[in-house]
Motif scaffolding. Structure first.
Motif, mmCIF file in Angstrom:
data_model
loop_
_atom_site.group_PDB
_atom_site.id
_atom_site.type_symbol
_atom_site.label_atom_id
_atom_site.label_comp_id
_atom_site.label_asym_id
_atom_site.label_seq_id
_atom_site.Cartn_x
_atom_site.Cartn_y
_atom_site.Cartn_z
ATOM 1 N N SER A 27 0.807 -1.223 0.000
ATOM 2 C CA SER A 27 0.000 0.000 0.000
ATOM 3 C C SER A 27 0.837 1.268 0.000
ATOM 4 N N MET A 28 1.895 1.324 0.835
ATOM 5 C CA MET A 28 2.693 2.539 0.882
ATOM 6 C C MET A 28 3.494 2.720 -0.411
ATOM 7 N N LEU A 29 4.042 1.625 -0.944
ATOM 8 C CA LEU A 29 4.744 1.717 -2.229
ATOM 9 C C LEU A 29 3.781 2.095 -3.348
ATOM 10 N N TYR A 30 2.556 1.618 -3.278
ATOM 11 C CA TYR A 30 1.532 2.002 -4.249
ATOM 12 C C TYR A 30 1.342 3.513 -4.241
ATOM 13 N N ARG A 31 1.298 4.104 -3.039
ATOM 14 C CA ARG A 31 1.109 5.549 -2.944
ATOM 15 C C ARG A 31 2.341 6.311 -3.411
ATOM 16 N N ILE A 32 3.535 5.763 -3.120
ATOM 17 C CA ILE A 32 4.768 6.460 -3.485
ATOM 18 C C ILE A 32 5.065 6.315 -4.972
ATOM 19 N N GLN A 33 4.997 5.075 -5.497
ATOM 20 C CA GLN A 33 5.460 4.816 -6.855
ATOM 21 C C GLN A 33 4.358 4.912 -7.902
ATOM 22 N N LYS A 154 4.150 -8.905 -7.799
ATOM 23 C CA LYS A 154 4.833 -9.135 -9.082
ATOM 24 C C LYS A 154 3.877 -8.932 -10.252
ATOM 25 N N LEU A 155 2.570 -9.072 -9.972
ATOM 26 C CA LEU A 155 1.554 -8.803 -10.991
ATOM 27 C C LEU A 155 1.208 -7.319 -11.058
ATOM 28 N N GLY A 156 1.620 -6.574 -10.036
ATOM 29 C CA GLY A 156 1.295 -5.148 -9.939
ATOM 30 C C GLY A 156 1.015 -4.785 -8.493
ATOM 31 N N LEU A 157 1.359 -3.557 -8.098
ATOM 32 C CA LEU A 157 1.234 -3.162 -6.698
ATOM 33 C C LEU A 157 -0.208 -3.097 -6.215
ATOM 34 N N ARG A 158 -1.158 -3.057 -7.121
ATOM 35 C CA ARG A 158 -2.557 -2.997 -6.700
ATOM 36 C C ARG A 158 -3.119 -4.364 -6.305
ATOM 37 N N TRP A 159 -2.481 -5.462 -6.769
ATOM 38 C CA TRP A 159 -3.087 -6.778 -6.547
ATOM 39 C C TRP A 159 -3.061 -7.238 -5.088
ATOM 40 N N PRO A 160 -2.021 -6.967 -4.298
ATOM 41 C CA PRO A 160 -2.119 -7.311 -2.870
ATOM 42 C C PRO A 160 -3.266 -6.580 -2.177
ATOM 43 N N MET A 161 -3.537 -5.355 -2.595
ATOM 44 C CA MET A 161 -4.619 -4.589 -1.978
ATOM 45 C C MET A 161 -5.981 -5.139 -2.378
ATOM 46 N N TRP A 236 8.881 6.125 6.988
ATOM 47 C CA TRP A 236 10.105 5.324 7.079
ATOM 48 C C TRP A 236 10.456 4.671 5.746
ATOM 49 N N GLU A 237 9.453 4.253 4.995
ATOM 50 C CA GLU A 237 9.743 3.648 3.689
ATOM 51 C C GLU A 237 10.301 4.684 2.713
ATOM 52 N N ALA A 238 9.703 5.884 2.718
ATOM 53 C CA ALA A 238 10.239 6.949 1.871
ATOM 54 C C ALA A 238 11.656 7.319 2.292
ATOM 55 N N HIS A 239 11.951 7.241 3.595
ATOM 56 C CA HIS A 239 13.289 7.539 4.111
ATOM 57 C C HIS A 239 14.312 6.544 3.544
ATOM 58 N N LEU A 240 13.972 5.271 3.544
ATOM 59 C CA LEU A 240 14.881 4.268 2.988
ATOM 60 C C LEU A 240 15.035 4.435 1.473
ATOM 61 N N LEU A 241 13.948 4.764 0.795
ATOM 62 C CA LEU A 241 13.990 4.891 -0.662
ATOM 63 C C LEU A 241 14.779 6.116 -1.124
ATOM 64 N N THR A 242 14.536 7.260 -0.477
ATOM 65 C CA THR A 242 15.059 8.520 -1.015
ATOM 66 C C THR A 242 16.259 9.069 -0.255
ATOM 67 N N THR A 243 16.309 8.865 1.062
ATOM 68 C CA THR A 243 17.398 9.442 1.849
ATOM 69 C C THR A 243 18.595 8.503 1.940
ATOM 70 N N PRO A 254 11.914 -2.769 -5.139
ATOM 71 C CA PRO A 254 11.600 -2.206 -3.815
ATOM 72 C C PRO A 254 10.575 -3.007 -3.032
ATOM 73 N N VAL A 255 9.534 -3.539 -3.703
ATOM 74 C CA VAL A 255 8.522 -4.302 -2.964
ATOM 75 C C VAL A 255 9.119 -5.559 -2.350
ATOM 76 N N THR A 256 10.112 -6.160 -3.022
ATOM 77 C CA THR A 256 10.763 -7.341 -2.458
ATOM 78 C C THR A 256 11.601 -6.956 -1.245
ATOM 79 N N TRP A 257 12.316 -5.832 -1.340
ATOM 80 C CA TRP A 257 13.098 -5.356 -0.197
ATOM 81 C C TRP A 257 12.193 -5.076 0.997
ATOM 82 N N PHE A 258 11.119 -4.371 0.764
ATOM 83 C CA PHE A 258 10.247 -4.026 1.879
ATOM 84 C C PHE A 258 9.508 -5.251 2.411
ATOM 85 N N GLY A 259 9.233 -6.206 1.550
ATOM 86 C CA GLY A 259 8.673 -7.457 2.035
ATOM 87 C C GLY A 259 9.654 -8.194 2.923
#
Length: 402
Positions: A27-33, A154-161, A236-243, A254-259
């Protein structure tokens, strides 16, 4: 009915955590990416969620005390699923804000009602071990949900939701027939729609809070914890991605890393709850001592994350923060349930959730503005500073009870 109620409670907790973990993996990656939200927008999404929860907590808590706790839980689970589905369907920043209102209704219906239901079914003395056992099972459920979420992503960030939302609606339908409700006496039919009855139940809960300084302290603790948690949860996820940046040597998405991070957090949480289960007792004094140290370490963890410049160091602090937060909740819930009577249990628990939401409503936008103006590390420093007054408050309560 007690063995059946215990089993149904554990099934409910396990299944809902699995499905929510599946949703939150993406969900958070969906909003960010996918939606492209910036740090302030990410925090505002959370602020709308908490503002809606703030306005809904007391009405839904009173309904659970007056009419049916089982119905409140069932409707809450269904609205959580509809919240996830609506966010994907609307697919925009405004759509995410609107979906948070649906999420908030689901959270508000469940908040207090689930704990009040199981406490009435099995008794107040038996709930602390059950809460701790549920916390352990929730860690396992999170692992399974994370794995499912990563695979679906892997099918798309919307499918887990989508999958998690459909699963929650199905779980709600199943709980409608499985949950017993033998320890709760609903209001007479002539009083179920009476606002006077609602007001009387709320008034009784408020009088109980005013009559016990320790309950007032719990409301303040909830508000402070909410102010500190909102910035971390959304950023925190945006912090890891961008900072800091994610490692590139494994060539993971990224979704695999955060998983993987979420799976490590869950394992760490399982260990933390096991340790707390050994240290905990049925005394308020011991619980307060543990909570004080846990919140102190949580403040240190947020500060450490703000100062971290390498991925491995940041990951260490994230693990510590997750362990502490996961182990705090069952202790806090058990401590609260020991202090309140059945008549207003769901209402008072909802009051603490509303206090948490109030803290997030006030603290979230401020921390979001700090992140936008001064950078994400500064936001975590601000979140850490929020917790220090709580340590003083807990220490004062501890000294009073000695």
């Amino acid at each position: 009915m007690q063995p059946q109620a215990r089993l149904i409670y554990l099934i409910l907790e396990f299944s809902s955590r699995l499905l929510l973990s599946c949703i939150f993996t993406a969900s958070m990656l969906y909003r960010i990416q996918v939606l492209g939200l910036d740090p302030l927008q990410l925090v505002l999404v959370g602020t709308v969620l908490e503002a809606a929860a703030f306005s809904l907590e007391i009405p839904t808590g009173v309904i659970a005390d007056v009419y049916s706790r089982r119905l409140s839980v069932v409707l809450g689970i269904a609205f959580l699923g509809l919240g996830a589905l609506s966010e994907v369907w609307l697919g925009s920043f405004i759509g995410s804000l609107l979906a948070q209102v649906v999420w908030a209704l689901g959270y508000a219906l469940i908040s207090g009602a689930t704990e009040a239901w199981i406490t009435d079914e099995i008794g107040v003395e038996a709930v602390e071990p059950l809460f701790l056992k549920a916390a352990q099972l929730n860690s396992i459920a999170s692992l399974v949900g994370i794995g499912v979420g990563v695979l679906l992503a892997k099918l798309g960030l919307r499918w887990p939701m989508i999958s998690g939302g459909v699963g929650l609606v199905g779980l709600a339908l199943g709980m409608r027939w499985l949950m017993p409700e033998t320890g709760f006496a609903r209001a007479p039919a002539t009083e179920r729609q009476s606002w006077g009855r609602f007001g009387a139940t709320f008034s009784h809960g408020w009088q109980a809070v005013r009559g016990q300084p320790v309950l007032m302290s719990l409301l303040l603790i909830s508000a402070i914890a909410g102010a500190a948690s909102e910035g971390y949860d959304r950023l925190w996820e945006a912090h890891l991605l961008t900072t800091i940046g994610l490692p590139t040597w494994l060539n993971w998405q990224p979704v695999t890393w955060f998983g993987a991070i979420a799976a490590l957090e869950t394992l760490a949480s399982l260990l933390a709850v096991s340790v707390i289960k050994r240290l905990a007792s049925n005394t308020s004094e011991r619980s307060m001592w543990l909570l004080r140290w846990q919140y102190g370490m949580l403040a240190v963890g947020l500060l450490g994350l703000a100062l971290a410049q390498q991925f491995a160091i940041a990951l260490f602090w994230i693990m510590l923060i997750r362990m502490l937060r996961q182990s705090i909740q069952p202790l806090y819930s058990a401590w609260l349930n020991r202090l309140i009577e059945s008549r207003s249990r769901a209402t008072i628990i909802s009051m603490t959730s509303q206090a948490d939401a109030f803290g997030q409503i006030l603290g979230g936008p401020i921390i979001g503005l700090i992140a936008s103006r001064m950078g994400l590390p500064a936001a975590f420093v601000a979140a850490s500073c929020c917790l220090w007054p709580m340590l003083v408050l807990l220490r004062r309560r501890q000294l009073i009870q000695q």
